[in-house]
Design a protein around this motif. Structure first.
Motif, PDB file in Angstrom:
ATOM      1  N   LEU A   3       0.941   8.772  -3.053  1.00 23.15           N
ATOM      2  CA  LEU A   3       0.014   8.311  -2.016  1.00 23.15           C
ATOM      3  C   LEU A   3      -1.378   8.379  -2.629  1.00 23.15           C
ATOM      4  O   LEU A   3      -1.823   9.451  -3.046  1.00 23.15           O
ATOM      5  CB  LEU A   3       0.086   9.232  -0.789  1.00 23.15           C
ATOM      6  N   ASP A   4      -2.070   7.232  -2.712  1.00 25.96           N
ATOM      7  CA  ASP A   4      -3.293   7.180  -3.497  1.00 25.96           C
ATOM      8  C   ASP A   4      -4.297   6.259  -2.804  1.00 25.96           C
ATOM      9  O   ASP A   4      -4.177   5.035  -2.837  1.00 25.96           O
ATOM     10  CB  ASP A   4      -2.934   6.655  -4.899  1.00 25.96           C
ATOM     11  N   SER A   5      -5.294   6.883  -2.195  1.00 30.96           N
ATOM     12  CA  SER A   5      -6.271   6.099  -1.444  1.00 30.96           C
ATOM     13  C   SER A   5      -7.091   5.203  -2.372  1.00 30.96           C
ATOM     14  O   SER A   5      -7.441   4.084  -2.018  1.00 30.96           O
ATOM     15  CB  SER A   5      -7.193   7.034  -0.669  1.00 30.96           C
ATOM     16  N   ARG A   6      -7.384   5.678  -3.567  1.00 26.44           N
ATOM     17  CA  ARG A   6      -8.198   4.900  -4.500  1.00 26.44           C
ATOM     18  C   ARG A   6      -7.499   3.596  -4.875  1.00 26.44           C
ATOM     19  O   ARG A   6      -8.076   2.514  -4.803  1.00 26.44           O
ATOM     20  CB  ARG A   6      -8.456   5.746  -5.757  1.00 26.44           C
ATOM     21  N   VAL A  22      -6.619  -3.403  -1.493  1.00 31.16           N
ATOM     22  CA  VAL A  22      -7.199  -4.094  -0.345  1.00 31.16           C
ATOM     23  C   VAL A  22      -8.370  -4.965  -0.798  1.00 31.16           C
ATOM     24  O   VAL A  22      -8.490  -6.133  -0.395  1.00 31.16           O
ATOM     25  CB  VAL A  22      -7.668  -3.074   0.718  1.00 31.16           C
ATOM     26  N   ASP A  75      -5.064   2.192  -3.284  1.00 30.45           N
ATOM     27  CA  ASP A  75      -4.930   1.357  -2.081  1.00 30.45           C
ATOM     28  C   ASP A  75      -6.222   0.600  -1.810  1.00 30.45           C
ATOM     29  O   ASP A  75      -6.203  -0.578  -1.442  1.00 30.45           O
ATOM     30  CB  ASP A  75      -4.586   2.220  -0.866  1.00 30.45           C
ATOM     31  N   LYS A  76      -7.357   1.289  -1.993  1.00 31.02           N
ATOM     32  CA  LYS A  76      -8.658   0.663  -1.764  1.00 31.02           C
ATOM     33  C   LYS A  76      -8.814  -0.541  -2.684  1.00 31.02           C
ATOM     34  O   LYS A  76      -9.216  -1.627  -2.241  1.00 31.02           O
ATOM     35  CB  LYS A  76      -9.751   1.698  -2.048  1.00 31.02           C
ATOM     36  N   CYS A  97       5.842   4.482   1.391  1.00 26.91           N
ATOM     37  CA  CYS A  97       6.543   5.673   1.897  1.00 26.91           C
ATOM     38  C   CYS A  97       7.394   5.312   3.115  1.00 26.91           C
ATOM     39  O   CYS A  97       8.548   5.710   3.230  1.00 26.91           O
ATOM     40  CB  CYS A  97       5.547   6.762   2.300  1.00 26.91           C
ATOM     41  N   TRP A  98       6.784   4.561   4.014  1.00 25.72           N
ATOM     42  CA  TRP A  98       7.459   4.167   5.252  1.00 25.72           C
ATOM     43  C   TRP A  98       8.710   3.353   4.939  1.00 25.72           C
ATOM     44  O   TRP A  98       9.789   3.621   5.487  1.00 25.72           O
ATOM     45  CB  TRP A  98       6.464   3.397   6.115  1.00 25.72           C
ATOM     46  N   LEU A 147       0.844  -1.191   0.000  1.00 32.90           N
ATOM     47  CA  LEU A 147       0.000   0.000   0.000  1.00 32.90           C
ATOM     48  C   LEU A 147       0.881   1.243   0.000  1.00 32.90           C
ATOM     49  O   LEU A 147       2.006   1.218   0.494  1.00 32.90           O
ATOM     50  CB  LEU A 147      -0.916  -0.015   1.226  1.00 32.90           C
ATOM     51  N   SER A 148       0.329   2.336  -0.546  1.00 33.26           N
ATOM     52  CA  SER A 148       1.166   3.510  -0.771  1.00 33.26           C
ATOM     53  C   SER A 148       1.742   4.129   0.512  1.00 33.26           C
ATOM     54  O   SER A 148       2.887   4.570   0.495  1.00 33.26           O
ATOM     55  CB  SER A 148       0.415   4.545  -1.613  1.00 33.26           C
ATOM     56  N   PRO A 149       0.993   4.152   1.656  1.00 32.85           N
ATOM     57  CA  PRO A 149       1.638   4.693   2.855  1.00 32.85           C
ATOM     58  C   PRO A 149       2.772   3.788   3.358  1.00 32.85           C
ATOM     59  O   PRO A 149       3.797   4.274   3.808  1.00 32.85           O
ATOM     60  CB  PRO A 149       0.515   4.735   3.896  1.00 32.85           C
ATOM     61  N   VAL A 150       2.566   2.490   3.219  1.00 34.09           N
ATOM     62  CA  VAL A 150       3.609   1.549   3.643  1.00 34.09           C
ATOM     63  C   VAL A 150       4.837   1.710   2.760  1.00 34.09           C
ATOM     64  O   VAL A 150       5.978   1.650   3.229  1.00 34.09           O
ATOM     65  CB  VAL A 150       3.075   0.101   3.593  1.00 34.09           C
TER      66      VAL A 150
END
Lengths: 544, 544
Positions: A309-312, A318, A314-315, A98-99, A93-96
């Protein structure tokens, strides 16, 4: 020059000369001291720099190790947990992401600072110690040459002293010869006057030969003294010439020394010092600049990941990972009871009138509901826009904190006042949460409305079809629904278009959401994706 | 559909329906679990990030403190020593300037890393904890909405169940009414056949009214059953229609939920998460980029100072600071002995011939010496050029050490092999020192030669002037030397031009010596400077 001028005595001249020589000797000694002091300052500077870089290298190593430990602590945690949860990196996922990149950057910084340590210890310090050796060696050699120069100067001045003394001697002899000559001339004159007096008063014959020999004697002495004087005068002239020539040579030699040789001597001491020191500093600068470049590259990679970072997306990731959980279930099928042969809405009389009435009721009810719900949607959109503005406010620039014109203290307080004052934060958050609450209230309202619309619309559409079919059946056309497939239906393909299918940019967490929205008539891809998911899950089962 | 098809029994239909409902319920529960897990992963990520930045902040602070201590150690040393040695900063030599700037940069880095600590602690971490709060709050609210959605779905499916059961009931009743009707029809037929038989065989009169009432009874029952059947059939049709309409509504509602609502629900959970996280990362990036910019600025200042490392200017600074030590002494003056009125070289006979001979001897000797010394100078220049090439070799680029494509180990060894291998260093240094030795040997030779030339030239020039004056005196011209000033002579103005007045670039320690040499016909400024020094020291004394 008249004899009225008071002459300097020999002793005075010698004293003046010696004073001048002493002054020069003192200068020469001081010049060496100055060169020595310069070399010592350099050695001290080089030692300070070596100490500095040795300690700086230690600090870099400590920093590097701390960073490595920090990165390793989380990396090992990730390695152990990742083996359990995910098997593939595709699901990142995009936040991961980044981390992971932040950790990667930390490891990179750690390596770079270790490299800095390596360069300081094995390059910069080595260079500095070599320059120290050079300074010592060059000072020794320069001093050697300087001593030779000084000896030459002293030799020249000693020669000058000698020729000056010679001139003095010959000039003194010339003066004495001159005075002796003058004395002889005076005696001659006296004799000449005396003989004149005698010839006037009484001439004593017996005296004459005696006087004549005396005159002769005086003349002879005068001649002798004249010769002596001329000889001495020539010697004096030669000595003076020699003195003057040597004076010119001495002055030229001293001038040359002070104007060129001293400067050259300093150059000998300096030989390559600045160049070598410059190369050492440039090594340090090259290391620091390269560290910076590497750091910058790493930060750019992170920035790129933050841009992405892209919530769409990532959704979707998931939902893909849990496809069975999010896959639409099979459509509920009509279950005919005990061989009931009627499988469709029956619109024959006597129910036809009633159905028609119901259809019109539904139609007008739907129209009203849609208008009402459209109003709710508009409020919802406006609220989301407000929320989005709050969520994407560009409050992350901390340049102010790095202004070095002011003092350290004032910077810090100023910085914390500007970007993260507690009052501002509290206000902003309260405002944000209030808007959020309102948004959720409206969202519930909207969902309820659209749920009702969906259900009524489905009934309405079925009635419309049924009632229309009745009419069309009379015109001999065959309803498509009659040729029913036994393939699974994709119920969402026949459901009404989503009333808000354009995604809210705030869900995406991107800075420039507009560039993203341009290529997203997203409702269709979403449906297509769902279809694929559905077919993957149920396709074979249904088609077999 | 023919009656050959084996119908599903009511129980089977119910069981299938319930299985389908159960599957949906399981999915809904799993969906919540998935959302919860997603939120938990986020909270874990946020916690990891907070921990990471807290520790990173500590590391930055340690680094900052170490750097500050390092800078302070040397700065305090400088402060105490500077008060003794120098009063003004104007006397700052270029290597010392570089050193001070390195210390300044260290202090700047210290401050910047302290700022980094500040931003991590008071901004980044605060943001992260706020995002954690948001995740928890949004998950709760989203779950609330999700529950409502699920309730709605269950309500819809319950309704479907009810209308399906109703349809089953009315259809069963309709079937039973139909069979009863059929039974009545059968009885009627049986009765009808029976009465046909009787009328054919024997008509018993007393039996007729009894049979007629029986037929009527059957007919009445049939009519009653016909009515019951029609009524039940209508009820069944209505129930089926209702079932079919509800079926459409239910499927639409479920579709809507799976296609839009689940997605919206996830969006609610995500609301602003990516945006806020992006802002947090951007704050971190802004801090790091600003640190980098500040660092870069500082390095540029140092690089500029390194560009300005200048041995020539430093030499003048040192000579100015110690002007009394380097100031040329007063010229040795001719000291006439005991009122000797002749102060110049005398070229009258009988010395004239001798002087003329000496003059010509000097002239030819000088010509030879100059040629010889020029040869030495050429060798000296070539040697210096070689030395300069060695001293300014661009060996300070350490980019290779920062290549991250390879592994850490291989980098280090590769780097140290390339830029500072011990064998290379030893070779280079041996070569350099050999050249340096040769240079010094030639330099001594050159200095000796030029010293001799200077002295002979001075004598030659004086003789030339003297002998020429004799000639010119006859033409009635007045020698400039006769109108002698009592001002101090600047002996260097009359000394022969420096044979190597163009400065050797290697003395300058600059990378691009050419740009510097263009504006340096340095011999004249040097002389002018010496004049000024001289006048400052002796001017008043001499002019008073």
């Amino acid at each position: 020059m008249s004899s009225q001028t008071k002459f300097k005595k020999d002793k005075e001249i010698i004293a003046e000369y010696e004073a001048q020589i002493k002054e020069i000797r003192t200068q020469l000694v001081e010049q060496f001291k100055c060169l020595e002091q310069q070399s010592e300052s350099r050695l001290q500077l080089l030692q300070d720099l070596q100490e500095f870089f040795r300690r700086k290298a230690e600090i870099e190593l400590e920093y590097s190790r701390s960073l490595e430990k920090l990165a390793e602590r989380f990396s090992s945690k990730i390695r152990s947990s990742r083996e359990h949860q995910f098997k593939k990196d595709q699901c990142l996922l995009s936040p991961v992401n980044c981390w992971y990149l932040v950790l990667h950057q930390t490891r990179r910084e750690s390596r770079d600072h270790a490299t800095l340590n390596d360069i300081f210890m094995n390059n910069v310090i080595v260079r500095l110690s070599q320059i120290s050796e050079d300074v010592i060696r060059l000072f020794k050699k320069s001093k050697e040459i300087g001593l030779q120069m000084h000896e030459e100067l002293l030799k020249v001045t000693n020669e000058l002293y000698t020729v000056m003394k010679t001139y003095h001697m010959y000039h003194a002899e010339s003066i004495s010869a001159e005075s002796k000559l003058k004395e002889a001339e005076k005696q001659e004159e006296k004799q000449f006057n005396k003989s004149g007096d005698l010839s006037m008063n009484l001439l004593r014959h017996e005296d004459r030969p005696q006087r004549r020999s005396s005159v002769k004697k005086i003349e002879k002495m005068k001649e002798k003294r004249q010769a002596k004087y001329s000889e001495n005068k020539l010697k004096c002239t030669k000595a003076r010439n020699d003195y003057l020539l040597n004076l010119a040579a001495t002055n030229a030699a001293i001038s040359k020394y002070y104007i060129h040789d001293v400067s050259d001597l300093i150059d000998c001491c300096d030989l390559g010092f600045h160049a070598s020191l410059a190369r050492t500093f440039r090594t340090y600068l090259s290391a620091e600049y390269n560290l910076e470049t590497s750091r910058h590259e790493g930060l750019d990679v992170i920035e790129n990941a933050v841009d992405n970072l892209d919530s769409r997306s990532d959704k979707h990731t998931v939902m893909d990972m849990c496809s069975q959980v999010f896959c639409p279930p099979l459509k509920f099928e009509f279950q005919p009871h005990m061989g009931d042969e009627v499988c469709q809405v029956s619109a024959q009389q006597p129910v036809q009138t009633e159905l028609l009435m119901r259809y019109h009721q539904l139609q007008s009810r739907l129209a009203t509901l849609k208008i009402e719900n459209e109003e709710v949607r508009k409020t919802l959109d406006a609220t989301m826009q407000t929320l989005q503005d709050m969520l994407t406010v560009e409050d992350f620039d901390v340049s102010d904190a790095f202004q070095h014109s002011r003092s350290t203290e004032s910077i810090k307080s100023a910085a914390s006042e500007t970007y993260m004052s507690k009052i501002n934060i509290a206000k902003r958050r309260a405002n944000q949460q209030e808007t959020e609450m309102f948004y959720f209230t409206k969202f519930k309202e909207y969902v309820n409305g659209s749920n009702l619309i969906t259900k009524l619309q489905a009934k309405h559409d079925l009635l419309k079809q049924t009632l229309g079919e009745g009419e069309r059946a009379e015109c001999g056309t065959t309803s498509r629904r009659d040729g029913r497939l036994r393939l699974p239906h994709f119920p969402w393909l026949s459901c009404p278009p989503a009333p808000h299918f354009v995604p809210h940019p705030a869900f995406q967490g991107r800075r420039n959401a507009r560039t993203r929205n341009q290529d997203s008539g997203q409702a269709i891809p979403l449906v297509v994706e769902s279809c694929i998911r559905f077919i993957n899950l149920y396709g074979k089962r249904c088609l077999s």
